[in-house]
Design an enzyme around this catalytic site. Structure first.
Site, PDB file in Angstrom:
ATOM      1  N   LYS A 186     -81.469   0.097 -14.918  1.00 23.22           N
ATOM      2  CA  LYS A 186     -81.564   1.164 -13.922  1.00 23.22           C
ATOM      3  C   LYS A 186     -82.540   2.235 -14.397  1.00 23.22           C
ATOM      4  CE  LYS A 186     -79.907   5.211 -12.933  1.00 23.22           C
ATOM      5  NZ  LYS A 186     -80.995   5.746 -12.114  1.00 23.22           N
ATOM      6  N   GLU A 261     -79.550   6.942 -26.853  1.00 23.37           N
ATOM      7  CA  GLU A 261     -80.741   7.676 -27.320  1.00 23.37           C
ATOM      8  C   GLU A 261     -80.782   8.953 -26.499  1.00 23.37           C
ATOM      9  OE1 GLU A 261     -82.760   6.874 -29.690  1.00 23.37           O
ATOM     10  OE2 GLU A 261     -81.978   4.866 -30.032  1.00 23.37           O
ATOM     11  N   CYS A 295     -88.576  13.400 -25.783  1.00 21.19           N
ATOM     12  CA  CYS A 295     -87.276  13.652 -26.420  1.00 21.19           C
ATOM     13  C   CYS A 295     -87.447  14.159 -27.844  1.00 21.19           C
ATOM     14  CB  CYS A 295     -86.423  12.393 -26.398  1.00 21.19           C
ATOM     15  SG  CYS A 295     -87.255  10.974 -27.089  1.00 21.19           S
ATOM     16  N   GLU A 392     -82.188  22.270 -25.415  1.00 19.42           N
ATOM     17  CA  GLU A 392     -83.369  21.480 -25.064  1.00 19.42           C
ATOM     18  C   GLU A 392     -83.953  22.016 -23.751  1.00 19.42           C
ATOM     19  OE1 GLU A 392     -82.803  17.333 -23.845  1.00 19.42           O
ATOM     20  OE2 GLU A 392     -84.390  16.774 -25.233  1.00 19.42           O
TER      21      GLU A 392
END
Ligand code: NAP
Ligand code: MG
Length: 490
Positions: A186, A261, A295, A392
């Site tokens: 997905k 992750e 990331c 973040e």
């Protein structure tokens, strides 16, 4: 090849069991170009019923002799064929992502597409090198022949984000196929098109129908149906820490395998002896590349106090000279961020930084009138407690602070709940390796940054994830180890 007219876009259908089909509901999702807000494609808005069909197709393929009994060397050849296909369509794939995600096409040609090609080529080599061990069992003194088998974990649900759509999907699919698994993938509904094109090329390369299935749609519907489907053996997820935690919780019901992750707040640490000619442009690109949507972006700058002002001025100078524009312009270094939601979120963090007392440094360059652009920005003089130093932001925003000793640098670096990457600029090798050992990060780059390689296991400490992708650890993550013990005495 530079315009939408040069592309035959994927049909917007989903791949289930080798067939391209609409969502059973018939619903679609518009695909927006973040450089101008135009809708240029449609995706199928899948649902739980589509996931169910895809999982059934993946299970049937997993059990079919055509896949399960395929000689490893033939599986290897298939993966190599996929690499060749992706390579032959490099420019097209990069152009698709420049419209869908906003990233500069020429940079996608340099980074995203080679990363996807190379992981298939690298994993092709693993198909023939997955083996167990023979074991020296003591037991009760009788004679045993004991060994381990490495077997494919089964049907894998894979979920990927939008920031590097093609390589993230390729990493997952290539590793799972090398181990002999089948997958239901997905992509993020925010950038699915290059994944759909990759799936077409995977079929063309000769991978049997049902081995790779792609279901598009929203995370809360398709993603949720995938992570809770009873016939999925493992979930491999790349995305935000919040969704990662949700997946881990939901896996507790049947203890399905999960690898994660997740997010990061990776430091770029500049020691007093660093080569600033290299460290300054690297520190800038470690946060500004891909408009900060990486990331492992170096989103925290930890700089020795003796060189702090020079480094901040230098990074701002680099920022001034990064052309901002649409992804199809070969001069562009900073494309739009992926959508309005992300643009507004990033802007709100810049405001939070200002309110927290940071000095906001940003080149006064004009932005294109349309599109979701954000200027590269430094938040200088942030405190270790501030939100912008800890959370973040996922945009071209660098939170910068200074330190005076090596111990302080390590303490600041490790103060994060994340532990994905760390960039260290330092000439002294003893200091470098001492610090590399002390940093809580899945990857430490010394005097370089962003070197991600199919041979190098990638993943995070702490809330940046569980498990490692690619490399030997990445392929073994798609296997179960089975111990077999046979009595040899009568
Ligand atoms: P996200 O919101 O967590 O989404 C990631 C994927 O999960 C998307 O495909 C999303 O679908 C899906 N999803 C959302 N809710 C779900 C649910 N309840 N169940 C199952 N799936 C669900 O993250 P993102 O905003 O796309 O990506 C940015 C994040 O990814 C950042 O935190 C970044 O650090 C992280 N990231 C990590 C790595 C790494 O290797 N560590 C690499 C790249 C990105 P929809 O988008 O369609 O809703
Ligand atoms: Mg898009």
């Amino acid at each position: 090849m530079n315009s939408l007219n040069d592309l035959v876009l994927p049909s917007g259908k989903m791949l289930v069991g080798g067939d391209w089909r609409d969502a059973l509901s018939g619903e679609t999702i518009p695909v927006e170009n973040p450089a101008n807000g135009e809708i240029f494609a449609q995706l199928a808005a899948g649902g739980a019923e589509d996931i169910d069909l895809a999982v059934k197709a993946a299970r049937a393929a997993f059990e079919s002799p055509g896949w399960s009994k395929m000689r490893p060397i033939d599986r290897s050849r298939l993966l190599e064929q996929v690499a060749l296909k992706l390579e032959a369509h490099a420019e097209e794939l990069a152009l698709i992502d420049s419209f869908d995600n906003g990233k500069p096409k020429h940079l996608a040609m340099m980074v995203d597409v080679p990363s996807a090609v190379e992981v298939f080529r690298y994993m092709a080599g693993w198909c023939t090198k997955i083996y167990g061990k023979t074991l020296s069992v003591s037991g009760d003194g009788r004679q045993y022949h004991a060994y381990t088998l490495r077997q494919p974990v089964g049907v894998v649900g894979q979920i990927v984000p939008w920031n590097y759509p093609l390589p993230m999907a390729a990493w997952k699919v290539a590793s799972a196929l090398a181990a002999g698994c089948t997958v239901v993938l997905k992509p993020s509904e925010v950038a699915s098109l290059s994944t759909l094109r990759m799936a077409e090329l995977i079929l063309e390369a000769g991978v049997p129908p049902g081995v790779v299935n792609v279901v598009t749609g929203y995370g809360e519907t398709v993603g949720e149906a995938l992570i809770t489907h009873p016939d999925i053996d493992k979930i491999a997820f790349t995305g935000s820490t919040n969704v990662g935690k949700h997946i881990l919780r939901s896996s507790a019901n049947d203890l399905r395998r999960v690898s994660l992750e997740l997010g990061g707040k990776s430091p770029t640490i500049i020691m007093p002896d660093a080569d600033l000619e290299k460290a300054i442009p690297d520190a800038a690109m470690a946060i500004f590349f891909n408009s900060g949507q990486t990331c492992f972006a170096g989103s925290r700058l930890l700089c020795h106090e003796s060189i702090y002002d020079t480094v901040i001025a230098g990074i701002n100078e680099v920022a001034k000279n990064l052309p901002i524009g649409p992804g199809q312009d070969p001069a562009t270094m900073i494309g739009p961020v992926v959508n309005k939601k992300q643009r507004d979120r990033i802007q709100s963090y810049i405001e939070i930084g200002r309110q927290e007392g940071a000095e906001v440094i940003s080149p006064n360059v004009p932005l294109p009138e349309q599109g979701y652009y954000v200027r590269p920005t430094i938040l200088s003089g942030v405190t270790a407690e501030s939100r912008v130093f800890n959370e973040e932001i996922f945009g071209p925003v660098l939170a910068a602070t200074k330190f005076s000793t090596e111990e302080e640098a390590i303490k600041l670096a490790n103060s994060s709940c994340y532990g994905l990457g760390a960039n260290l600029y330092c000439k002294d090798m003893k200091t470098s390796h001492r610090m590399a050992a002390a940093l809580q990060a899945g990857t430490v780059w010394i005097n370089t940054y962003f070197v991600v390689d199919a041979a190098m296991p990638f993943g995070g400490f702490k809330e940046s994830g569980i498990g490692r992708e690619v490399g030997d650890e990445g392929v073994l993550m798609y296997t179960e180890s089975k111990s077999v013990c046979a009595l040899l005495d009568d």
